[in-house]
Design a protein around this motif. Structure first.
Motif, PDB file in Angstrom:
ATOM      1  N   GLY A   1       0.766  -1.199   0.090  1.00 48.24           N
ATOM      2  CA  GLY A   1      -0.021  -0.220   0.042  1.00 48.24           C
ATOM      3  C   GLY A   1       0.876   1.244   0.146  1.00 48.24           C
ATOM      4  N   ARG A   2       2.063   1.313   0.682  1.00 49.26           N
ATOM      5  CA  ARG A   2       2.627   2.602   0.613  1.00 49.26           C
ATOM      6  C   ARG A   2       3.502   2.746  -0.445  1.00 49.26           C
ATOM      7  NH1 ARG A   2       2.996   4.446   5.657  1.00 49.26           N
ATOM      8  NH2 ARG A   2       2.391   3.022   7.453  1.00 49.26           N
ATOM      9  N   GLN A   3       3.629   4.120  -0.943  1.00 49.69           N
ATOM     10  CA  GLN A   3       4.152   4.295  -2.328  1.00 49.69           C
ATOM     11  C   GLN A   3       5.850   4.235  -2.199  1.00 49.69           C
ATOM     12  OE1 GLN A   3       3.164   5.309  -5.065  1.00 49.69           O
ATOM     13  NE2 GLN A   3       1.105   6.040  -4.588  1.00 49.69           N
ATOM     14  N   SER A   4       6.180   3.354  -2.952  1.00 48.35           N
ATOM     15  CA  SER A   4       7.933   3.085  -2.983  1.00 48.35           C
ATOM     16  C   SER A   4       8.136   2.436  -4.182  1.00 48.35           C
ATOM     17  CB  SER A   4       7.836   1.864  -1.543  1.00 48.35           C
ATOM     18  OG  SER A   4       7.184   0.734  -2.130  1.00 48.35           O
ATOM     19  N   ARG A   5       9.447   2.267  -4.040  1.00 49.69           N
ATOM     20  CA  ARG A   5      10.142   1.527  -5.392  1.00 49.69           C
ATOM     21  C   ARG A   5       9.546   0.192  -5.352  1.00 49.69           C
ATOM     22  NH1 ARG A   5      14.795  -1.202  -7.025  1.00 49.69           N
ATOM     23  NH2 ARG A   5      15.429  -0.767  -9.036  1.00 49.69           N
ATOM     24  N   ALA A   6       9.596  -0.470  -4.261  1.00 55.77           N
ATOM     25  CA  ALA A   6       8.853  -1.846  -4.264  1.00 55.77           C
ATOM     26  C   ALA A   6       7.612  -2.168  -4.663  1.00 55.77           C
ATOM     27  CB  ALA A   6       8.966  -2.332  -2.861  1.00 55.77           C
ATOM     28  N   GLN A   7       6.886  -1.016  -4.644  1.00 56.62           N
ATOM     29  CA  GLN A   7       5.287  -1.158  -5.008  1.00 56.62           C
ATOM     30  C   GLN A   7       5.430  -0.963  -6.581  1.00 56.62           C
ATOM     31  OE1 GLN A   7       2.402   1.960  -5.491  1.00 56.62           O
ATOM     32  NE2 GLN A   7       2.021   1.604  -3.428  1.00 56.62           N
ATOM     33  N   THR A   8       6.148  -0.198  -6.990  1.00 54.09           N
ATOM     34  CA  THR A   8       6.252  -0.223  -8.375  1.00 54.09           C
ATOM     35  C   THR A   8       6.641  -1.350  -9.168  1.00 54.09           C
ATOM     36  OG1 THR A   8       6.521   2.281  -8.504  1.00 54.09           O
ATOM     37  CG2 THR A   8       7.129   1.208 -10.466  1.00 54.09           C
ATOM     38  N   LEU A   9       7.657  -2.000  -8.435  1.00 55.71           N
ATOM     39  CA  LEU A   9       8.262  -3.196  -9.204  1.00 55.71           C
ATOM     40  C   LEU A   9       7.373  -4.378  -9.175  1.00 55.71           C
ATOM     41  CD1 LEU A   9      12.151  -3.054  -7.660  1.00 55.71           C
ATOM     42  CD2 LEU A   9      11.433  -2.733 -10.231  1.00 55.71           C
ATOM     43  N   GLU A  10       6.643  -4.411  -7.861  1.00 52.51           N
ATOM     44  CA  GLU A  10       5.737  -5.551  -7.825  1.00 52.51           C
ATOM     45  C   GLU A  10       4.509  -5.438  -8.971  1.00 52.51           C
ATOM     46  OE1 GLU A  10       4.318  -9.110  -6.498  1.00 52.51           O
ATOM     47  OE2 GLU A  10       6.065  -8.058  -5.582  1.00 52.51           O
ATOM     48  N   PHE A  11       4.129  -4.032  -9.064  1.00 51.51           N
ATOM     49  CA  PHE A  11       2.935  -4.029 -10.137  1.00 51.51           C
ATOM     50  C   PHE A  11       3.807  -4.506 -11.488  1.00 51.51           C
ATOM     51  CE2 PHE A  11       0.895  -0.284  -7.796  1.00 51.51           C
ATOM     52  CZ  PHE A  11       0.017  -1.227  -7.464  1.00 51.51           C
ATOM     53  N   GLN A  12       4.949  -4.068 -11.851  1.00 56.33           N
ATOM     54  CA  GLN A  12       5.711  -4.544 -13.148  1.00 56.33           C
ATOM     55  C   GLN A  12       5.788  -5.892 -13.267  1.00 56.33           C
ATOM     56  OE1 GLN A  12       8.990  -2.187 -13.236  1.00 56.33           O
ATOM     57  NE2 GLN A  12       8.067  -0.201 -13.696  1.00 56.33           N
TER      58      GLN A  12
ATOM     59  N   ALA B   1       4.155  -8.480 -11.585  1.00 58.69           N
ATOM     60  CA  ALA B   1       2.893  -9.115 -11.873  1.00 58.69           C
ATOM     61  C   ALA B   1       2.522  -9.079 -13.150  1.00 58.69           C
ATOM     62  CB  ALA B   1       1.819  -8.319 -10.804  1.00 58.69           C
ATOM     63  N   LEU B   2       2.563  -8.272 -13.850  1.00 56.68           N
ATOM     64  CA  LEU B   2       2.495  -8.045 -15.387  1.00 56.68           C
ATOM     65  C   LEU B   2       3.130  -8.993 -16.162  1.00 56.68           C
ATOM     66  CD1 LEU B   2       1.193  -4.549 -15.674  1.00 56.68           C
ATOM     67  CD2 LEU B   2      -0.395  -6.537 -15.955  1.00 56.68           C
ATOM     68  N   TRP B   3       4.575  -8.831 -16.050  1.00 57.94           N
ATOM     69  CA  TRP B   3       5.342  -9.439 -16.570  1.00 57.94           C
ATOM     70  C   TRP B   3       5.268 -11.091 -16.375  1.00 57.94           C
ATOM     71  CZ3 TRP B   3       9.004 -13.021 -14.205  1.00 57.94           C
ATOM     72  CH2 TRP B   3       9.878 -13.499 -15.245  1.00 57.94           C
ATOM     73  N   TYR B   4       4.936 -11.480 -15.242  1.00 55.24           N
ATOM     74  CA  TYR B   4       4.694 -12.759 -14.948  1.00 55.24           C
ATOM     75  C   TYR B   4       3.408 -13.271 -15.725  1.00 55.24           C
ATOM     76  CZ  TYR B   4       2.862 -17.287 -12.882  1.00 55.24           C
ATOM     77  OH  TYR B   4       2.067 -18.192 -12.724  1.00 55.24           O
ATOM     78  N   VAL B   5       2.319 -12.711 -15.694  1.00 60.38           N
ATOM     79  CA  VAL B   5       0.892 -13.219 -16.249  1.00 60.38           C
ATOM     80  C   VAL B   5       1.179 -13.161 -17.670  1.00 60.38           C
ATOM     81  CG1 VAL B   5      -1.313 -12.514 -16.600  1.00 60.38           C
ATOM     82  CG2 VAL B   5      -0.480 -12.322 -14.320  1.00 60.38           C
TER      83      VAL B   5
ATOM     84  N   GLN C   1      -6.677   2.731  -7.113  1.00 55.25           N
ATOM     85  CA  GLN C   1      -7.094   3.079  -8.580  1.00 55.25           C
ATOM     86  C   GLN C   1      -5.970   2.436  -9.304  1.00 55.25           C
ATOM     87  OE1 GLN C   1      -7.699   7.227  -9.371  1.00 55.25           O
ATOM     88  NE2 GLN C   1      -7.960   6.802 -11.477  1.00 55.25           N
ATOM     89  N   LYS C   2      -4.767   2.592  -8.762  1.00 54.25           N
ATOM     90  CA  LYS C   2      -3.704   1.788  -9.771  1.00 54.25           C
ATOM     91  C   LYS C   2      -3.671   0.343  -9.627  1.00 54.25           C
ATOM     92  CE  LYS C   2       1.318   2.120 -10.558  1.00 54.25           C
ATOM     93  NZ  LYS C   2       2.522   2.616 -10.148  1.00 54.25           N
ATOM     94  N   PHE C   3      -4.348  -0.103  -8.420  1.00 52.69           N
ATOM     95  CA  PHE C   3      -4.342  -1.736  -8.284  1.00 52.69           C
ATOM     96  C   PHE C   3      -5.511  -2.143  -9.144  1.00 52.69           C
ATOM     97  CE2 PHE C   3      -6.871  -4.908  -6.013  1.00 52.69           C
ATOM     98  CZ  PHE C   3      -6.119  -5.783  -6.187  1.00 52.69           C
ATOM     99  N   GLN C   4      -6.481  -1.207  -9.433  1.00 52.61           N
ATOM    100  CA  GLN C   4      -7.547  -1.635 -10.122  1.00 52.61           C
ATOM    101  C   GLN C   4      -7.092  -1.778 -11.645  1.00 52.61           C
ATOM    102  OE1 GLN C   4     -10.286  -1.246 -13.226  1.00 52.61           O
ATOM    103  NE2 GLN C   4      -9.745   0.933 -12.298  1.00 52.61           N
ATOM    104  N   VAL C   5      -6.243  -0.784 -12.082  1.00 48.29           N
ATOM    105  CA  VAL C   5      -5.833  -0.938 -13.624  1.00 48.29           C
ATOM    106  C   VAL C   5      -4.926  -2.031 -13.836  1.00 48.29           C
ATOM    107  CG1 VAL C   5      -4.317   0.408 -14.965  1.00 48.29           C
ATOM    108  CG2 VAL C   5      -6.020   1.687 -13.538  1.00 48.29           C
ATOM    109  N   ILE C   6      -4.075  -2.286 -12.805  1.00 48.58           N
ATOM    110  CA  ILE C   6      -3.147  -3.505 -12.928  1.00 48.58           C
ATOM    111  C   ILE C   6      -4.026  -4.687 -12.962  1.00 48.58           C
ATOM    112  CG2 ILE C   6      -1.575  -4.896 -11.524  1.00 48.58           C
ATOM    113  CD1 ILE C   6      -0.474  -2.388 -12.998  1.00 48.58           C
ATOM    114  N   MET C   7      -5.005  -4.788 -12.159  1.00 51.64           N
ATOM    115  CA  MET C   7      -5.954  -6.095 -12.060  1.00 51.64           C
ATOM    116  C   MET C   7      -6.773  -6.448 -13.212  1.00 51.64           C
ATOM    117  SD  MET C   7      -5.059  -8.022  -9.368  1.00 51.64           S
ATOM    118  CE  MET C   7      -6.726  -8.970  -9.399  1.00 51.64           C
ATOM    119  N   ARG C   8      -7.119  -5.017 -13.835  1.00 52.46           N
ATOM    120  CA  ARG C   8      -7.887  -5.166 -15.009  1.00 52.46           C
ATOM    121  C   ARG C   8      -7.003  -5.905 -16.320  1.00 52.46           C
ATOM    122  NH1 ARG C   8      -9.667   0.430 -17.007  1.00 52.46           N
ATOM    123  NH2 ARG C   8      -7.584   0.430 -17.654  1.00 52.46           N
TER     124      ARG C   8
END
Length: 439
Positions: free
Chosen positions: A61-72, A74-78, A102-109
């Motif tokens: 939940g907290r804004q961080s580099r780790a959050q951005t990497l996790e989003f990236q 997740a999409l890379w893996y899928v 909002q970002k989580f919703q976009v990534i999950m979509r």
């Protein structure tokens, strides 16, 4: 990068594929990607489907580099390995603001859309603690996420066997929409396990909803159902009896003080379900529902109760008198109860004798966990009865509350008791007993 693994390079070149895959199994994504650059054989190993069957994706939940990497990541893996996926778990760690949701919703979509197109193997999906009733979820974001998830569940409905949406906190209509997604293609669902504990928003009397009863009637092969007591009604028990009696094994039922739980459910409804579903075991988890009259309305003798957990969550209330529950209510399950958990702030009443008698009465009781004000001699008496085979406990976990910050005398007595029963404890019991100042 080398083109191939020549024998003279290393003995690693002769490592069987099954061993190589086992090593890759313990590597994270970054290390796997690095290892895949060593040679063609290792690159092929990385694309082995067995490495990518299970996946846990955590969004922080907290804004961080780790959050951005996790989003990236997740999409890379899928996109790269989603077609192999069989078990997917999505975790949200401390979502804190609307920007995150909002970002989580976009990534999950994107994630769910791609999976829906490429995957035909997914059997297990878990997305816990969405807490969609919090203000960090804007109405439009929330609605879009639920729509995307419902669409995905429709696509996966023929293959999905396990769904866990614990803690989603949706409205009655939203919840039924998501559950109906599992049966929309055939008007039936053969999912075997569903966890909808804390699925609906607080205070909802789900038990009175015809929509919910209709939704649950579409599940025809439930084996395990985890949910809240505010969903229980005669109508729901009839639905389970008609549609899933041949398969139903376990009902896990949570009853929280803030959820409606005073509805009348007939013992006959429970008796009919138990008769039609002979393998059924029911596990109750009570949180701050401690009054005897409330418990007596719920814990009917017709229910095949295997496990009971009563937790006061450190709250104390003089009206929470546990003596009648221990002496009159719980002994009704003497022939079926196997697990008992009591977390009580019972400073106003001593329960040593009543608790010991209950344990001796329950002939199938194997697991005991108690956090309460007890005397140290209770442990000695309990172990002595265990030595004499008057009970069959295999697990004893006790936290003895004390009203004083100093408990050295009680600790000394517990050490003496351990030495006295050392052989029994070491050879036959999972045993953990301590004192705990509660001041």
């Amino acid at each position: 990068m080398e083109d191939d693994c020549e024998p003279e390079q290393s003995s690693w070149a002769h490592l069987p594929d099954v061993c190589l895959r086992h090593i890759f199994h313990w590597l994270d994504d970054r290390d796997r990607s690095q290892a895949a650059l060593v040679c063609k054989k290792w690159s092929w190993a990385m694309y082995s489907g067995s490495l990518w069957r299970r996946r846990t994706i955590t969004f922080y939940g907290r804004q961080s580099r780790a959050q951005t990497l996790e989003f990236q990541s997740a999409l890379w893996y899928v996109k790269k390995f989603g077609k192999y996926l069989e078990h997917l778990e999505i975790k949200l760690s401390n979502p804190s603001n609307t920007a995150f949701t909002q970002k989580f919703q976009v990534i999950m979509r994107g994630l769910l859309s791609h999976l829906g197109k490429c995957n035909s193997r997914l059997v297990s999906l878990s997305i816990k603690y969405l807490e969609l009733d919090r203000l960090i979820w804007k109405n439009t974001v929330r609605a879009q996420f639920i729509k995307n998830l419902a669409t995905f569940l429709k696509r996966m409905s023929k293959q999905l066997d396990y769904l866990n949406l614990k803690g989603a906190r949706v409205t009655l209509e939203e919840g039924c929409e998501l559950l109906n997604s599992l049966s929309c293609l055939t008007n039936k669902s053969f999912v075997s396990e569903i966890n909808i504990e804390d699925f609906f928003s607080l205070h909802l009397p789900v038990y009175s909803s015809t929509l919910f009863h209709q939704t649950m009637s579409k599940f025809h092969s439930l084996v395990i159902l985890t949910f809240n007591y505010n969903c229980i009604s005669d109508e729901l028990l009839d639905v389970l009896q008609e549609q899933s009696a041949h398969s139903l094994c376990t009902l896990n039922i949570k009853c929280h003080i803030r959820d409606p739980h005073r509805q009348v459910v007939l013992g006959m409804s429970w008796a009919n379900l138990a008769k039609r579903a002979p393998k059924l075991n029911v596990n109750f988890f009570f949180e701050r529902v401690m009054k005897h009259d409330h418990l007596a309305r719920i814990l009917l003798v017709e229910i095949p109760v295997r496990s009971i957990s009563l937790r006061s969550c450190y709250f104390s209330n003089p009206d929470w008198t546990m003596r009648p529950t221990l002496t009159n209510l719980l002994p009704a399950y003497w022939h079926v109860l196997q697990k008992l958990t009591l977390e009580l702030n019972n400073g106003h009443e001593l329960l040593d004798d009543e608790l010991l008698q209950l344990i001796l009465t329950c002939k199938r009781l194997l697991f005991l966990k108690v956090w309460a004000f007890l005397s140290v001699t209770f442990i000695e008496r309990l172990l002595q009865n265990r030595v004499e085979r008057k009970c069959i406990l295999t697990t004893i976990k006790v936290r003895i509350y004390t009203a004083r910050p100093e408990s050295s005398e009680e600790d000394r007595l517990l050490r003496d008791i351990y030495r006295k029963f050392k052989y029994l404890i070491d050879s036959e019991l999972n045993y953990f007993v301590i004192t705990y100042p509660l001041v």
